[in-house]
Design an enzyme around this catalytic site. Structure first.
Site, PDB file in Angstrom:
ATOM      1  N   HIS A 186       5.596   0.559  19.409  1.00  5.09           N
ATOM      2  CA  HIS A 186       4.583   1.001  18.430  1.00  5.09           C
ATOM      3  C   HIS A 186       4.658   2.520  18.216  1.00  5.09           C
ATOM      4  CE1 HIS A 186       0.437  -0.232  16.626  1.00  5.09           C
ATOM      5  NE2 HIS A 186       1.010   0.729  15.910  1.00  5.09           N
ATOM      6  N   ILE A 187       5.805   2.956  17.705  1.00  3.55           N
ATOM      7  CA  ILE A 187       6.034   4.407  17.589  1.00  3.55           C
ATOM      8  C   ILE A 187       6.382   4.844  16.163  1.00  3.55           C
ATOM      9  CG2 ILE A 187       6.743   4.719  19.995  1.00  3.55           C
ATOM     10  CD1 ILE A 187       9.679   4.628  19.053  1.00  3.55           C
ATOM     11  N   ILE A 245       6.413  -3.449  10.958  1.00  3.30           N
ATOM     12  CA  ILE A 245       5.852  -2.158  11.370  1.00  3.30           C
ATOM     13  C   ILE A 245       4.348  -2.170  11.102  1.00  3.30           C
ATOM     14  CG2 ILE A 245       7.912  -0.730  11.136  1.00  3.30           C
ATOM     15  CD1 ILE A 245       5.306  -0.763   8.376  1.00  3.30           C
ATOM     16  N   ALA A 246       3.792  -3.373  10.827  1.00  5.30           N
ATOM     17  CA  ALA A 246       2.384  -3.459  10.430  1.00  5.30           C
ATOM     18  C   ALA A 246       1.487  -3.545  11.662  1.00  5.30           C
ATOM     19  CB  ALA A 246       2.199  -4.655   9.518  1.00  5.30           C
ATOM     20  N   ARG A 247       1.282  -4.722  12.162  1.00  2.78           N
ATOM     21  CA  ARG A 247       0.485  -4.944  13.357  1.00  2.78           C
ATOM     22  C   ARG A 247       0.981  -6.212  14.022  1.00  2.78           C
ATOM     23  NH1 ARG A 247      -1.164  -0.692  13.331  1.00  2.78           N
ATOM     24  NH2 ARG A 247      -3.281   0.131  13.428  1.00  2.78           N
ATOM     25  N   GLU A 257       0.182  -6.569  22.366  1.00  2.00           N
ATOM     26  CA  GLU A 257       0.862  -5.404  22.939  1.00  2.00           C
ATOM     27  C   GLU A 257      -0.095  -4.627  23.843  1.00  2.00           C
ATOM     28  OE1 GLU A 257       1.902  -3.649  19.069  1.00  2.00           O
ATOM     29  OE2 GLU A 257       0.539  -1.992  19.521  1.00  2.00           O
ATOM     30  N   GLY A 290       0.860  -1.188   0.000  1.00  2.00           N
ATOM     31  CA  GLY A 290       0.000   0.000   0.000  1.00  2.00           C
ATOM     32  C   GLY A 290       0.891   1.230   0.000  1.00  2.00           C
ATOM     33  N   ARG A 291       0.314   2.357   0.414  1.00  2.00           N
ATOM     34  CA  ARG A 291       1.077   3.614   0.355  1.00  2.00           C
ATOM     35  C   ARG A 291       2.294   3.583   1.261  1.00  2.00           C
ATOM     36  NH1 ARG A 291      -2.900   7.394  -1.255  1.00  2.00           N
ATOM     37  NH2 ARG A 291      -3.646   6.585  -3.241  1.00  2.00           N
ATOM     38  N   ILE A 292       2.188   2.923   2.414  1.00  2.00           N
ATOM     39  CA  ILE A 292       3.349   2.869   3.311  1.00  2.00           C
ATOM     40  C   ILE A 292       4.421   1.968   2.709  1.00  2.00           C
ATOM     41  CG2 ILE A 292       4.160   2.106   5.587  1.00  2.00           C
ATOM     42  CD1 ILE A 292       1.457   3.073   6.722  1.00  2.00           C
ATOM     43  N   ARG A 334      -1.852  -8.377  -2.246  1.00  2.00           N
ATOM     44  CA  ARG A 334      -3.040  -9.110  -2.692  1.00  2.00           C
ATOM     45  C   ARG A 334      -3.245  -8.919  -4.191  1.00  2.00           C
ATOM     46  NH1 ARG A 334      -7.924  -7.585   1.050  1.00  2.00           N
ATOM     47  NH2 ARG A 334      -6.859  -5.638   0.632  1.00  2.00           N
TER      48      ARG A 334
HETATM   49  C1  GLV Z   1      -0.528   2.895  13.669  1.00  2.00           C
HETATM   50  O1  GLV Z   1      -0.182   1.775  13.891  1.00  2.00           O
HETATM   51  C2  GLV Z   1      -1.525   3.242  12.722  1.00  2.00           C
HETATM   52  O2  GLV Z   1      -2.224   2.360  12.206  1.00  2.00           O
HETATM   53  O3  GLV Z   1      -1.669   4.438  12.435  1.00  2.00           O
END
Ligand code: GLV
Length: 335
Positions: free
Chosen positions: A287-288, A238-240, A269, A157-159, A179
């Site tokens: 989660h920063i 860095i997702a979830r 978390e 995606g964009r990230i 996907r």
């Molecule tokens: C952070 O994890 C967000 O989804 O913005």
């Protein structure tokens, strides 16, 4: 409606940003970080017309059952696995996120974690602080280079795209799996090659996870996937939390089946798997990835804009900029 509509903000944000609500709404902003859940959250939502919430608030059918006035839940995050979108839609409540405003900060942080894990920065800093540095050793602290290596991105995606665009500066090739395959123009701008997931796992020297957490992506990286990766690979999440099976990851890192990891998100978390905490070859952060002054302010502004717009105010009046279930507007027109 008599009087001003009421907005509840579940956590401290930036007073000058939320002040834009004040001419039009009665604003109740929580003064301290608190986790609202169950009956406490239901009670908070019951009396308001709009709510600005964070990832700690899980909002579903039970939480909005008594919220007859509630028109919008604006999430202070791009991910929205804390919202039950189907339940909100069924209740005629809009949901919004903070799409796009955090892409570049999250991409920067992803590279910080990637490089930190590759160059053993967490481990080296702990060692130095513990007073172990008595002389430089030529063969100590050897890490991994990025140049000439393959950066794999799961979730483009964009990230994911912002992460990919930075790779040229490190002399890396980019492979991705998503996907659906991206249009050629985007692939070209990111210099990224589409591959299937087994190829991504097998070819990545650095594998970054940037997929949203869904039923489909839960444990997208578990023991079978880790077994397909290079022994020298570095994993960055860095997702979830939940996209990775943290117990399986800790086992792989501990047994030398993966070189290192950089993790900003964790299953359950703020709890972190004890086996991960015990390992030296992993950098852990709370989660920063989007936590910069500019970006957290922009995220707050976007949530505020979504609320203002629904009620006919602000720069996007009538068109909340990042709705997740815009179909609700057709069923229940804006107030
Ligand atoms: C952070 O994890 C967000 O989804 O913005």
């Amino acid at each position: 409606m008599t009087g001003k509509p009421r907005v509840w903000i579940s956590r401290p944000t930036f007073p000058d940003v939320v002040a834009r609500l004040e001419p039009h709404f009665e604003v109740a902003a929580e003064p301290e970080e608190t986790v609202f859940s169950g009956a406490g959250l239901t009670a908070k939502l019951a009396g308001c017309d709009a709510a600005i919430v964070g990832l700690k608030e899980h909002v579903g059918a039970a939480e909005v059952a008594g919220a007859a006035r509630l028109r919008i839940v604006a999430n202070l995050a791009v991910g929205y696995d804390n919202l039950d979108l189907a339940a909100l839609t069924a209740a005629g409540i809009l949901a919004s996120n903070t799409a796009d405003v955090l892409n570049e900060s999250v991409a920067d942080y992803t590279w910080a974690l990637l490089l930190g894990a590759a160059r053993r920065m967490g481990e080296a800093e702990r060692w130095l602080r513990a007073g172990h540095w008595h002389g430089t050793e030529f063969r100590a602290w050897l890490g991994l280079d990025t140049r000439g290596r393959t950066l794999g991105i799961l979730g483009m995606g964009r990230i994911g795209q912002a992460i990919a665009r930075r790779a040229a500066g490190f002399g890396m090739q980019v492979a991705y799996h998503n996907r659906s395959r991206l249009p050629p123009a985007i692939e070209g701008a990111c210099a990224a090659r589409y591959v299937d997931k087994p190829t991504l796992l097998a070819e990545s020297d650095f594998l970054v996870l940037a997929v949203p957490l869904t039923a489909e992506s839960r444990h997208a990286i578990g023991a079978p996937e880790l077994a397909q990766m290079k022994l020298t690979a570095v994993l960055v999440n860095i997702a979830r939390g939940g996209v990775v099976d943290d117990a399986a990851l800790a086992a792989a890192l501990g047994e030398g089946r993966l070189a290192a990891a950089g993790l900003d998100v964790f299953e359950g978390e703020p709890g972190v798997h004890p086996a991960l905490r015990a390992l030296d070859n992993v950098i852990l952060s709370p989660h920063i990835a989007s936590a910069t002054w500019d970006t957290r302010r922009a995220m707050t502004a976007m949530a505020v804009d979504n609320v203002l717009a629904l009620f006919g105010h602000g720069p996007h009046a009538g068109r909340p900029p990042s709705l997740l279930n815009p179909e609700v507007l057709a069923l229940r027109p804006a107030p």
